[in-house]
Every structure is written in structure tokens, then in C-alpha cells.
Write an enzyme that holds these catalytic residues in place. Structure first.
Site, mmCIF file in Angstrom:
data_model
loop_
_atom_site.group_PDB
_atom_site.id
_atom_site.type_symbol
_atom_site.label_atom_id
_atom_site.label_comp_id
_atom_site.label_asym_id
_atom_site.label_seq_id
_atom_site.Cartn_x
_atom_site.Cartn_y
_atom_site.Cartn_z
ATOM 1 C CG ASP A 231 -1.953 0.752 1.179
ATOM 2 O OD1 ASP A 231 -1.782 2.138 0.392
ATOM 3 O OD2 ASP A 231 -3.008 0.747 1.595
ATOM 4 C CD GLU B 277 -8.014 5.626 -0.897
ATOM 5 O OE1 GLU B 277 -9.621 4.545 -0.022
ATOM 6 O OE2 GLU B 277 -7.653 5.597 -0.381
ATOM 7 C CG ASP C 225 -3.796 6.197 1.330
ATOM 8 O OD1 ASP C 225 -4.709 5.429 1.147
ATOM 9 O OD2 ASP C 225 -3.669 6.926 1.962
ATOM 10 C CG HIS D 52 -8.676 -0.421 5.700
ATOM 11 N ND1 HIS D 52 -8.714 -0.569 4.390
ATOM 12 C CD2 HIS D 52 -8.110 1.259 6.230
ATOM 13 C CE1 HIS D 52 -7.666 0.276 3.994
ATOM 14 N NE2 HIS D 52 -7.057 1.153 4.475
ATOM 15 C CG ASP D 53 -10.732 3.403 4.601
ATOM 16 O OD1 ASP D 53 -10.378 3.117 5.951
ATOM 17 O OD2 ASP D 53 -10.007 3.247 4.091
HETATM 18 C C1 GLC Z 1 -7.596 5.882 2.381
HETATM 19 C C2 GLC Z 1 -7.087 4.940 3.393
HETATM 20 C C3 GLC Z 1 -7.528 5.282 4.828
HETATM 21 C C4 GLC Z 1 -6.672 6.623 5.604
HETATM 22 C C5 GLC Z 1 -6.480 7.528 4.022
HETATM 23 C C6 GLC Z 1 -5.803 8.662 4.662
HETATM 24 O O1 GLC Z 1 -8.677 6.002 2.667
HETATM 25 O O2 GLC Z 1 -7.624 3.521 2.684
HETATM 26 O O3 GLC Z 1 -7.144 3.707 5.428
HETATM 27 O O4 GLC Z 1 -7.559 6.486 7.096
HETATM 28 O O5 GLC Z 1 -6.727 6.741 3.205
HETATM 29 O O6 GLC Z 1 -4.741 8.377 4.754
#
Ligand code: GLC
Length: 543
Positions: free
Chosen positions: A95, A243, A190, A317-318
Site C-alpha cells: 500500500d 483508491e 492510497d 478496512h475503512d
Molecule cells: C485511505 C485509507 C484510509 C486512510 C486514508 C488516509 O482512505 O484507506 O485508511 O485513513 O486513506 O491515508
């Protein structure tokens, strides 16, 4: 395409398996569970960040991109993990958090000391704009030593990197190349569609949070193409996923299109806001099934028409557990978990399984703020309290929405702490672990686990699952999610009842065989099929 036949499994390393009794998951723990994953049939493991980090945002605040947080293990542990994965034909996905670094990163510390080179790695202003951080409060934090404010779209300990600076872009490419040299070929990026800021000088009118200035920003495609050319684009084994926060289809068809040489595929989130009232995460409403279906379908079609590729998922995980959100995590736990799995795995794209979903883990439903660890949850608790909400109301919201719902330790067995650790885990185990765990799932031939295993196996067997065209069916039906996948020589029909009420699907499946189901039999009545609570049937026919 090599990623079309793959299934990715996401491990939240802090919660997967502790091996040394400190209540934290670690690399040796993960190694000890690889056979379980091999048996499930997955191809790639995406690990949430394990680099050195103060853990304000559980590792998404990176302080050193090239070394592991010792609580996860050493470089030698990683090398062993890499070998053990290779032996089992499993790839590793890391990641990459490149929108921001921790304020504990060497670059930021040197910036604070006034070193111009590193100050230019970040984004500064003499006066803040009205932009809001995604975790609540202003997106600007004052740095006394410089008498300026730095931008942080997330927590104030996550300072945004200045991608306008070519040195920053080169640093990021170098980090990827470093991991490629260590044998990592797959990368998740990310919030990568936030890296290009159109401006940082303007207030967002109408009190909006500023996202219009940095979401899918003006140079984001250029930056991704450059990163691709300077790093993973030169690696024939690379698989990448970005993402994409609050993005648009027009941008995603570029991010995830082979012709553009950006990424292999994208995560998008529109379908996971169908239970947000007025698109506000902290305001609850029952989820809108027709909207869920419409969003999933329109993205399927839009991506397909442009030849772009999607990452398929309902959990990570979010997100709270999809089973607790769109299914029924008590009476129809098994049936609804299988229904959600079938839909996800059989659409067009690469499926991602988030640890524990394959055994039907549910939301944690914590009852006290002391049980929550996530910075977003603890922030929002205070913010909602200030807004005058009662604690009871806030707990209800957190039980539905907190990211900690899905971050609890993996439930391996009915032993202490679900077999995750002998010590007190960093985050409490979900209350139902004695009934819901891997050991129980492996014993029960009808378990959710074996259904996932079937879905993964079917992807390897049927070309139509990997590459078939997506065609929506029964679009206006308010209870059934249905679609066909087809190639010139095969057709697959998926019928899924998303509700506890029985219903029937008026659709002829003459000439089709049943490929997969979540009840012991299928109730066909002439040209219609009766669907029991959360029943799913998958039909197949070679043409
Ligand atoms: C993404 C991650 C999340 C994190 C955010 C900031 O959305 O998946 O867990 O808090 O980015 O890095």
C-alpha cells in the site's frame, strides 16, 4: 490480462495474527496463516501499510517508506514472507501512501527546521482557506517554527505532499522501485486521485470542504503516467490499483485503461454511500437498494464501454462490514453473506476479499468510546457531541459507521481473543467470535468460507466470469439484483434476492444449469424462479 483471473485478499496486518504475544498482528503471524489463504484459493495479498509510522492513522501516516515498523517484524521476516508466498503462488501487494506523509517523516521534520528543499515537499500558506479535513476540523495546521500553515486533507499528523515538485514525484517512483527490487510487484495507491491540487489559495464557496479543488485534479493523469513510466510500468509483473475518492466515471475510465498507461484498476465508492443521508457519512438512513443496484450497474457498463477495469469490493478496512450493512448478520447471516459475495465476485472486474468476510464476520458494535481506536471515530465522537447529539445517538452512529467495525482481530477459533493473540489485542475482538470463526467455518461444509472458495474456483474455470460482458437484468425490480455475463460461447445469469421477503424472478433459464446456489435446491415455476430470503442462484449455459 493477467489480473482478470486473480482474486485479491486484503490483510489488515495489525489484526490478522499475533505471533509474539504483544497484542499486535505481525509478519511471522501472517506467515503462519498462509496455508489457510492458499487453500481459499486467492492469488494476491494486499497488506495495509506496515512501514514505520506513529500509527495516528494506523500506518497511513508513514514516517519511513523503506523500513518496517518493528512491531510488524524485520526485513528478514519480510524476506521469509516473500519466499513463503512465492512457494504458494501468492503475490504481495503493498500500500503506497503518497498523498501525504506523517509529520514524523524526516522530510517534514527538516521542513519544519526551515530547510527549503524539504519545505517544498509540502504545501504551505500564510493564511488558511476554509477547507475541511476528511477527519473533521480545518485542513490547515499552523507550524509555529515557520509561522505558516501546512495542508493536511486527513489528520493533522498527515501532511500533504506537494506533487507539483518534481523531486517529490521522483522520491515516490524511487520508493516503488525499491520495493520492486525486494520482489513486490503489486501496489495499491492510497487516495491517489487527490495528489494534484488545482489551487490551494481559494476558499470553497457555499462552505463546501474544498474537495472540488483537489479531487481528480488537473495534473493527476499526467502524474500517474509519469509514475507508471518511472516505476511499475517497467515491471511486466505489476498489478496496480488506485483508491479514488469522490471520483467520476470520466476520470476512472482513464485511470484504469490500458491505453492510458496509468493503473490496472480502481476502487470507487459511490455504491458505498447509499446509506449516507444527503451523502453525509455521519447521518444514517436505511440503505437504498435500487440506488445500490443502479450505481453498481452504471459503473459496470461505463467502465466496460471504455475498456477500463474495476476492483470489485463491498468491504475494506475503512468500511463497516457489508454483511451488517446490506445483509442480515443474525438470522440470515449465511445466506446474505453468500449473496453479497456472489454479486461481488461475478461482476466484471477483479474481486477483493477483506479478511474475515469469507467467514461472515460482523460489525463490532462497540458500546463505549474507550473501545474505539480509530482517529476518525474518536474525532467525530467529539464533534457530534459539540453539535449537541446525545451519547446514545452517537454510539448508534458509530456502531453503524465506524471504521473500527471491520478492524477487529481476525476470528480464528473460540480460544481467548479468538486465537488472534494471547495478550490483550490493540483493538477488542468482536463479541461473537465463539460462534463465528475460521475453525467452525472449516468444519461446516455449507459455510460461507466454502462458498467463497467455490466462487474463486469458478473464476479460474469459466472465461465468462473473467471477461464476459456485463448486461443488467430486471433493472426495476425492487428486491432482486440480477445480471448476465456473456461471451460468444457462454452465458451466466446471476439472480439474487436482497431481502428477507420471498419473491420471484420472471426470467426464463431454460437450457441453463445451476452453477452455484445458497439453498439446497432451486424452485423453478415455469418461466419464473422463486427466491427465498437472501437466496442467490447462478445459472450457466454454453452457447
Ligand atoms: C485511505 C485509507 C484510509 C486512510 C486514508 C488516509 O482512505 O484507506 O485508511 O485513513 O486513506 O491515508
Amino acid at each position: 490480462m493477467k489480473y482478470k483471473d486473480k482474486v485479491v485478499y486484503q490483510i489488515y496486518p495489525k489484526s490478522f495474527q499475533d505471533s509474539n504475544g504483544d497484542g499486535w498482528g505481525d509478519i511471522p503471524g501472517i506467515i503462519s496463516r498462509l496455508d489457510y489463504l492458499k487453500d481459499l484459493g486467492i492469488d494476491v495479498i494486499w497488506f495495509n501499510p506496515m512501514c514505520i509510522s506513529p500509527q495516528k492513522d494506523n500506518g497511513y501516516d508513514v514516517a519511513d517508506y523503506r523500513n518496517f515498523d518493528p512491531r510488524y517484524g524485520t526485513m528478514e521476516d519480510f524476506e521469509r514472507l516473500s519466499k513463503e508466498c512465492e512457494k504458494r503462488g501468492i503475490e504481495i501487494m503493498f500500500d503506497m501512501v503518497f498523498n501525504h506523509t506523517s509529520t514524523e517523516h524526516e522530510w517534514f521534520k527538516r521542513a519544519l527546521k526551515g530547510e527549503q528543499k524539504y519545505k517544498d515537499y509540502y504545501i504551505w500558506r500564510k493564511k488558511p482557506t476554509n477547507w475541511q479535513s476528511k477527519f473533521g476540523g480545518s485542513a490547515w495546521e499552523y507550524a509555529e517554527s515557520l509561522d505558516e500553515y501546512y495542508l493536511h486533507l486527513f489528520d493533522k499528523t498527515q501532511a500533504d505532499l506537494n506533487w507539483e515538485n518534481p523531486e517529490v514525484r521522483q522520491e515516490c517512483a524511487d520508493i516503488i522501485n525499491y520495493w520492486i527490487s525486494k520482489g513486490v510487484h503489486c501496489f495499491r495507491f492510497d487516495v491517489v486521485n487527490l495528489i494534484s491540487k488545482a489551487t490551494v489559495d481559494e476558499d470553497d464557496p457555499n462552505n463546501a470542504d474544498g474537495r472540488q479543488f483537489y479531487t481528480d485534479g488537473p495534473k493527476v493523469h499526467e502524474y500517474l503516467q509519469e509514475l507508471n513510466a518511472n516505476s511499475f510500468g517497467q515491471d511486466p509483473a505489476a498489478i496496480t490499483v488506485g483508491e479514488m475518492s469522490s471520483t467520476t466515471l470520466a476520470n476512472c475510465v482513464r485511470y484504469a485503461n490500458e491505453d492510458e498507461k496509468e493503473l490496472s484498476m480502481v476502487f470507487t465508492f459511490h455504491h458505498l454511500k447509499v446509506d449516507y443521508k444527503d451523502l453525509k457519512k455521519w447521518e444514517l438512513k436505511p440503505y437504498d437498494f435500487l440506488e445500490l443496484k443502479r450505481l453498481l450497474s452504471s459503473w459496470q457498463i461505463g467502465m466496460q464501454e471504455a475498456g477500463a477495469w474495476s476492483a470489485l469490493f463491498l468491504n475494506n478496512h475503512d468500511q463497516p462490514r457489508a454483511l451488517s450493512r446490506f445483509g442480515n448478520d443474525t438470522v440470515y447471516r449465511k445466506q446474505s453473506a453468500k449473496t453479497l459475495a456472489a454479486i461481488t465476485h461475478l461482476m466484471r472486474g477483479t474481486p477483493y476479499v477483506y479478511m474475515g468476510e469469507e467467514i461472515g464476520m460482523t460489525n463490532a458494535y462497540f458500546k463505549d468510546i474507550s473501545q474505539y481506536v480509530d482517529v476518525e471515530s474518536t474525532n467525530i465522537f467529539e464533534i457530534l457531541k459539540k453539535e449537541g447529539k446525545s451519547e446514545a445517538e452517537i454510539y448508534h452512529i458509530l456502531q453503524e459507521r465506524s471504521r473500527d467495525n471491520s478492524r477487529t482481530p481476525m476470528q480464528w477459533n473460540a480460544d481467548i481473543n479468538a486465537g488472534f493473540s494471547k495478550a490483550k489485542p490493540w483493538l477488542e475482538v468482536t463479541y461473537n467470535y465463539k460462534d463465528i470463526n475460521v475453525e467452525e467455518s472449516l468444519k461446516d461444509k455449507d459455510s460461507i468460507y466454502y462458498f467463497y472458495k467455490d466462487l474463486i474456483r469458478l473464476r479460474k474455470t469459466y472465461e465468462v466470469i473473467r471477461t464476459g460482458l456485463y448486461v443488467p437484468l430486471l433493472e426495476d425490480d425492487s428486491q432482486i439484483f440480477a445480471f448476465e455475463r456473456k461471451t460468444e460461447s457462454e452465458s451466466l445469469i446471476v439472480l439474487a434476492n436482497f431481502y428477507e421477503q420471498e419473491t420471484s424472478a420472471d426470467l426464463s433459464t431454460k437450457g441453463y444449469d445451476v452453477l452455484l446456489q445458497n439453498y439446497p435446491d432451486v424452485l423453478t415455476e415455469g418461466d419464473s424462479i422463486r427466491l427465498r430470503p437472501f437466496e442467490t442462484v447462478v445459472f450457466y449455459r454454453s452457447l
